[in-house]
Design a protein around this motif. Sequence first.
Motif, PDB file in Angstrom:
ATOM      1  N   GLY A  33       0.787  -1.217   0.000  1.00 30.36           N
ATOM      2  CA  GLY A  33       0.000   0.000   0.000  1.00 30.36           C
ATOM      3  C   GLY A  33       0.818   1.265   0.000  1.00 30.36           C
ATOM      4  O   GLY A  33       0.323   2.318   0.406  1.00 30.36           O
ATOM      5  N   LEU A  34       2.099   1.240  -0.441  1.00 30.60           N
ATOM      6  CA  LEU A  34       2.917   2.436  -0.426  1.00 30.60           C
ATOM      7  C   LEU A  34       2.537   3.347  -1.577  1.00 30.60           C
ATOM      8  O   LEU A  34       2.090   2.915  -2.626  1.00 30.60           O
ATOM      9  N   SER A  91      -1.443  10.694   6.270  1.00 27.83           N
ATOM     10  CA  SER A  91      -1.507   9.249   6.070  1.00 27.83           C
ATOM     11  C   SER A  91      -0.269   8.563   6.624  1.00 27.83           C
ATOM     12  O   SER A  91       0.862   8.892   6.261  1.00 27.83           O
ATOM     13  N   ARG A  92      -0.480   7.610   7.494  1.00 29.55           N
ATOM     14  CA  ARG A  92       0.636   6.810   8.025  1.00 29.55           C
ATOM     15  C   ARG A  92       1.303   6.025   6.909  1.00 29.55           C
ATOM     16  O   ARG A  92       2.531   5.880   6.887  1.00 29.55           O
ATOM     17  N   ASP A  93       0.530   5.509   5.966  1.00 32.94           N
ATOM     18  CA  ASP A  93       1.113   4.766   4.850  1.00 32.94           C
ATOM     19  C   ASP A  93       2.047   5.645   4.032  1.00 32.94           C
ATOM     20  O   ASP A  93       3.081   5.177   3.541  1.00 32.94           O
ATOM     21  N   ASP A  94       1.684   6.915   3.872  1.00 34.53           N
ATOM     22  CA  ASP A  94       2.558   7.838   3.146  1.00 34.53           C
ATOM     23  C   ASP A  94       3.894   8.009   3.872  1.00 34.53           C
ATOM     24  O   ASP A  94       4.948   8.122   3.244  1.00 34.53           O
TER      25      ASP A  94
END
Length: 435
Positions: A33-34, A91-94
Amino acid sequence: MTRDAGEGSRRRDASTRDGVSRRGLLAGLAGAGLAAGTAGFVAAAPEADPPGSTPDSPPEAYPFHGAHQAGIVTPAQDRLHFAAFDLTTTSRDDVVALLTAWTAAAAAMTAGRPVGGDPTSYDSPPNDTGEAEGLPPSRLTITFGFGPTFFEDASGADRFGLAARRPALLRRLPHFPADNLDAARSDGDLCVQACADDPQVAVHAVRNLARIAFGTAALRWSQLGYGRTSSTSTSQATPRNLFGFKDGTANLKAEEPAELDRHLWVAPGDDPRADWLSGGSYLVARRIAMNLETWDRSSMREQERITGRDRPAGAPLSGGEEFTAPDFTLTGRGGEPLIHPDSHVALAHPSRNGGVRILRRGYNYTDGNDDLGRMDAGLFFIAFVRDPERQYIPMQTRMAKSDLMMEYLQHRGSGLFAVPPGAAPGEFVGQGLFA
């Protein structure tokens, strides 16, 4: 960053030999999911042996991966580009994607390779900005850190679900007496310390990391430094600051492993809620303007009295050589101490600070002139410590109140960052925080 026609094929062959292809790595990151904007910078060749190294000479390149981040006990290089960034994403994923991309880019640049490998399209922007093309690695090191606001914003809100893992010691440094801080040159969510023997290589590193961060983090402030003012190895001579004096003689050196464990590296159990920081350290950054014109009109006697050391050799005024322990009890004419009790060395020496020591990596800076025609110059102070509450804050508080040198200094920038341990191949810096 020299390349030849066969480099691309060697890179592909090497990545295949290590069992991780470029396509497989990107696919795996996409599956996690990056963000696509940074995933394009992730693929990089495995690290090779440092080029140009022989048993009798230092390497041209330092490996990026390891138990500790490079750029701490690494022999201090001659040039610095330090930068602080603010995250612009929610966003934590970001954030994970950014740290993953930064890690891959740092591993490439410290090995002397361009960022992102070969261009994927002639009609797209190059993966690397190119100004270091043809230059050697120049012993580049890139060190990353997290500021207090990485975990919680000014209102105390948990930004990325990480507030419970913020180290208890990680907070904004206090406003010390006589501080004249510029908020635009202080603090930040993330920091990057790029050190190299070539200024263009150091600037290239920060420029490319800022480019990768576009849309996720923005540059808050940065500082160029030259002429290291500290030595981190016994193989290095103690350099001089812009006042012309040697400084930091008693600081930690890389060849003291027991002392490094005691004063530098965060140990398991130091902070149960921040176990991810074990093997890391804390970075203190202070931008200190030096009133050179006033200092230059002071007598040599006055300069040495303020410093507590002689200028030619750096020896304490109590006698001996540079590394002779100062004797603060020794008196001279009229019973006056040979080393003034408010001199810089008297207030900064470990024997006057409960035995605590710090590792310094400071640099001179010169940023043109001010409106009055005076040089805008000074010391960009960098120190690494295991416990800033015990090793730095009390010492700086005492110096700010009574150090004779404060008449010639103004502290204008400040920051404290938690520096995670090094990353193993296949990991990103700070990965333990997100586990």
